[in-house]
Design a protein around this motif. Structure first.
Motif, short mmCIF file in Angstrom:
data_model
loop_
_atom_site.label_atom_id
_atom_site.label_comp_id
_atom_site.label_asym_id
_atom_site.label_seq_id
_atom_site.Cartn_x
_atom_site.Cartn_y
_atom_site.Cartn_z
N TYR A 155 0.60 -1.03 -0.25
CA TYR A 155 0.02 0.13 0.08
C TYR A 155 1.06 1.31 -0.22
O TYR A 155 0.35 1.76 -0.54
CB TYR A 155 -0.90 0.37 1.48
N ALA A 156 2.17 1.38 0.14
CA ALA A 156 3.06 2.64 0.89
C ALA A 156 3.50 2.69 -0.78
O ALA A 156 3.59 3.34 -1.08
CB ALA A 156 3.79 2.66 1.81
N HIS A 157 4.04 1.08 -1.74
CA HIS A 157 3.87 2.33 -2.82
C HIS A 157 3.34 2.54 -4.20
O HIS A 157 3.33 3.58 -4.76
CB HIS A 157 4.55 -0.25 -3.28
N TYR A 158 1.43 1.90 -3.47
CA TYR A 158 0.57 2.34 -4.60
C TYR A 158 0.66 3.91 -3.93
O TYR A 158 0.12 5.02 -4.98
CB TYR A 158 -1.00 1.82 -3.64
N LEU A 159 0.88 4.31 -2.54
CA LEU A 159 0.72 6.06 -2.92
C LEU A 159 1.84 6.25 -3.03
O LEU A 159 1.13 6.85 -3.73
CB LEU A 159 0.85 5.66 -0.72
N ARG A 160 2.90 5.88 -2.95
CA ARG A 160 4.22 6.97 -4.08
C ARG A 160 3.59 6.79 -5.19
O ARG A 160 3.80 7.83 -5.86
CB ARG A 160 5.57 5.94 -3.43
N GLU A 161 2.61 5.03 -6.02
CA GLU A 161 2.79 6.07 -7.19
C GLU A 161 1.68 6.65 -7.28
O GLU A 161 1.87 7.48 -8.51
CB GLU A 161 2.04 4.88 -8.05
N LYS A 162 0.77 6.97 -6.86
CA LYS A 162 -0.72 7.54 -6.85
C LYS A 162 0.25 9.61 -6.75
O LYS A 162 -0.31 10.18 -7.28
CB LYS A 162 -1.35 7.46 -5.79
N ARG A 163 1.37 9.55 -5.90
CA ARG A 163 1.25 11.03 -5.71
C ARG A 163 2.53 11.68 -7.02
O ARG A 163 2.26 12.64 -7.31
CB ARG A 163 2.39 10.99 -4.18
N GLU A 164 2.69 10.06 -7.34
CA GLU A 164 3.83 10.75 -8.70
C GLU A 164 2.86 10.58 -9.74
O GLU A 164 3.59 11.18 -10.75
CB GLU A 164 5.35 9.13 -8.96
N GLU A 165 1.71 10.08 -10.02
CA GLU A 165 1.20 10.27 -11.33
C GLU A 165 0.48 11.69 -10.39
O GLU A 165 0.54 12.26 -11.71
CB GLU A 165 -0.13 9.22 -11.33
N GLN A 166 -0.15 12.00 -9.87
CA GLN A 166 -1.01 13.16 -9.43
C GLN A 166 0.68 14.49 -9.86
O GLN A 166 -0.35 15.58 -10.49
CB GLN A 166 -1.60 13.64 -7.74
N LYS A 167 1.30 14.44 -9.16
CA LYS A 167 2.60 15.37 -9.59
C LYS A 167 2.50 15.67 -11.27
O LYS A 167 2.65 16.88 -11.71
CB LYS A 167 3.82 14.63 -9.28
N LYS A 168 2.50 14.63 -11.96
CA LYS A 168 3.07 15.03 -13.52
C LYS A 168 1.83 15.06 -13.48
O LYS A 168 1.76 15.94 -15.08
CB LYS A 168 2.80 12.87 -13.97
N LYS A 169 -0.13 14.35 -13.42
CA LYS A 169 -0.74 14.88 -13.88
C LYS A 169 -0.95 17.17 -13.78
O LYS A 169 -1.07 17.53 -14.39
CB LYS A 169 -1.65 14.87 -12.95
N GLU A 170 -0.71 17.63 -12.76
CA GLU A 170 -0.29 18.60 -12.09
C GLU A 170 0.89 19.89 -12.79
O GLU A 170 0.66 20.82 -13.76
CB GLU A 170 0.06 18.93 -10.71
N GLU A 171 1.60 19.14 -13.66
CA GLU A 171 2.89 19.44 -14.41
C GLU A 171 2.18 19.37 -15.10
O GLU A 171 2.38 20.03 -16.18
CB GLU A 171 4.31 18.68 -14.33
N GLU A 172 1.07 18.43 -16.02
CA GLU A 172 0.63 18.03 -17.46
C GLU A 172 0.21 19.57 -17.86
O GLU A 172 -0.48 20.57 -18.29
CB GLU A 172 0.07 17.31 -17.72
N LYS A 173 -1.01 19.93 -16.40
CA LYS A 173 -1.88 20.62 -16.00
C LYS A 173 -0.59 22.84 -16.34
O LYS A 173 -1.80 23.32 -17.02
CB LYS A 173 -2.78 20.34 -15.51
N LYS A 174 -0.09 22.21 -15.89
CA LYS A 174 0.40 23.56 -15.51
C LYS A 174 1.33 23.84 -17.25
O LYS A 174 1.11 25.15 -17.68
CB LYS A 174 1.74 23.31 -14.68
N LEU A 175 1.68 22.59 -17.67
CA LEU A 175 2.13 22.90 -19.00
C LEU A 175 0.77 23.04 -20.14
O LEU A 175 1.47 24.56 -21.11
CB LEU A 175 2.73 21.37 -19.31
N GLU A 176 0.28 23.52 -19.86
CA GLU A 176 -1.26 23.30 -20.55
C GLU A 176 -1.45 24.82 -20.64
O GLU A 176 -1.97 25.69 -21.37
CB GLU A 176 -2.08 22.37 -20.76
#
Length: 230
Positions: free
Chosen positions: A94-115
């Protein structure tokens, strides 16, 4: 303990193994963490209804038994959820799952910022093209006047260019042909209100972003410390 009459048997997800995928791990904790038992909890009954000497006493016994069952059901649910919460904190999957979710959320935020940056750039380029086109139209008008009325004095042409200078307000998406018009617009209540609204919104978003980053960082640190402390 038997289930409520007429209820279908529940199929609950298994705990899995170290190689269980993150989606199945999350489903396990979601289901068990919100478990609602189908048991009747009749074993919590305080009274045996067959011992009731009258109908009135029987109804009182039934009401008391329902309360006892509700209490037993509540205690059972709390016990299961506390256990699930404890295991989840110690589960490295579950800790690994949380890290993946944080990375995914960070990626989405960066993509949103770039857009957002690209959209702002497109709007600026569109406004710039509009200003260039407006200047070209003014130049064509000046040339048309030269053809009709002869040469135009250089000073007059410069004065006209100054009078027809194109200024823009990106906030209100408006253009102005003179500095006077632009200054009057900047002093208007509508422009000031919109400017204050934008500033307040940006400040609110910045506070929210900092708060979210702090919460995520604290949660990640706590969970990683618990996992490492296993």
């Amino acid at each position: 303990e038997e289930a409520e009459p007429g209820s279908a048997p529940a199929v609950l997800p298994a705990f899995g193994c170290p190689d269980t995928d993150p989606a199945s791990t999350k489903r396990f904790y979601d289901v068990w963490g919100n478990l609602v038992s189908r048991r009747s909890f009749s074993f919590c009954d305080k009274w045996r209804l067959s011992d009731a000497p009258s109908r009135k006493i029987r109804r009182l016994m039934e009401n008391d038994n329902r309360k006892q069952r509700a209490r037993g059901r509540r205690e059972y649910h709390n016990c299961i959820r506390d256990l699930v919460s404890f295991v989840k904190k110690k589960d490295p999957r579950y800790a690994h799952y949380l890290r993946e979710k944080r990375e995914e959320q960070k990626k989405k935020e960066e993509e949103k910022k770039l857009e957002k940056m690209l959209e702002t750039k497109r709007k600026k380029e569109a406004r710039k093209r509009g200003l260039i086109e407006e200047q070209q139209r003014l130049q064509q008008t000046l040339e048309e006047r030269r053809r009709r009325y002869g040469d135009v004095d250089v000073d007059d042409a410069e004065d006209e260019e100054k009078d027809t200078e194109i200024l823009g307000c990106e906030l209100c998406n408006k253009t102005f042909k003179s500095m006077k018009q632009f200054k009057n617009h900047a002093k208007s209540k509508k422009h000031k209100a919109l400017l204050n609204k934008v500033r307040a919104q940006r400040a609110k978003e910045e506070r929210r972003r900092l708060s979210q980053e702090a919460a995520v960082a604290a949660s990640a640190l706590e969970e990683e410390e618990e996992v490492l402390g296993m």
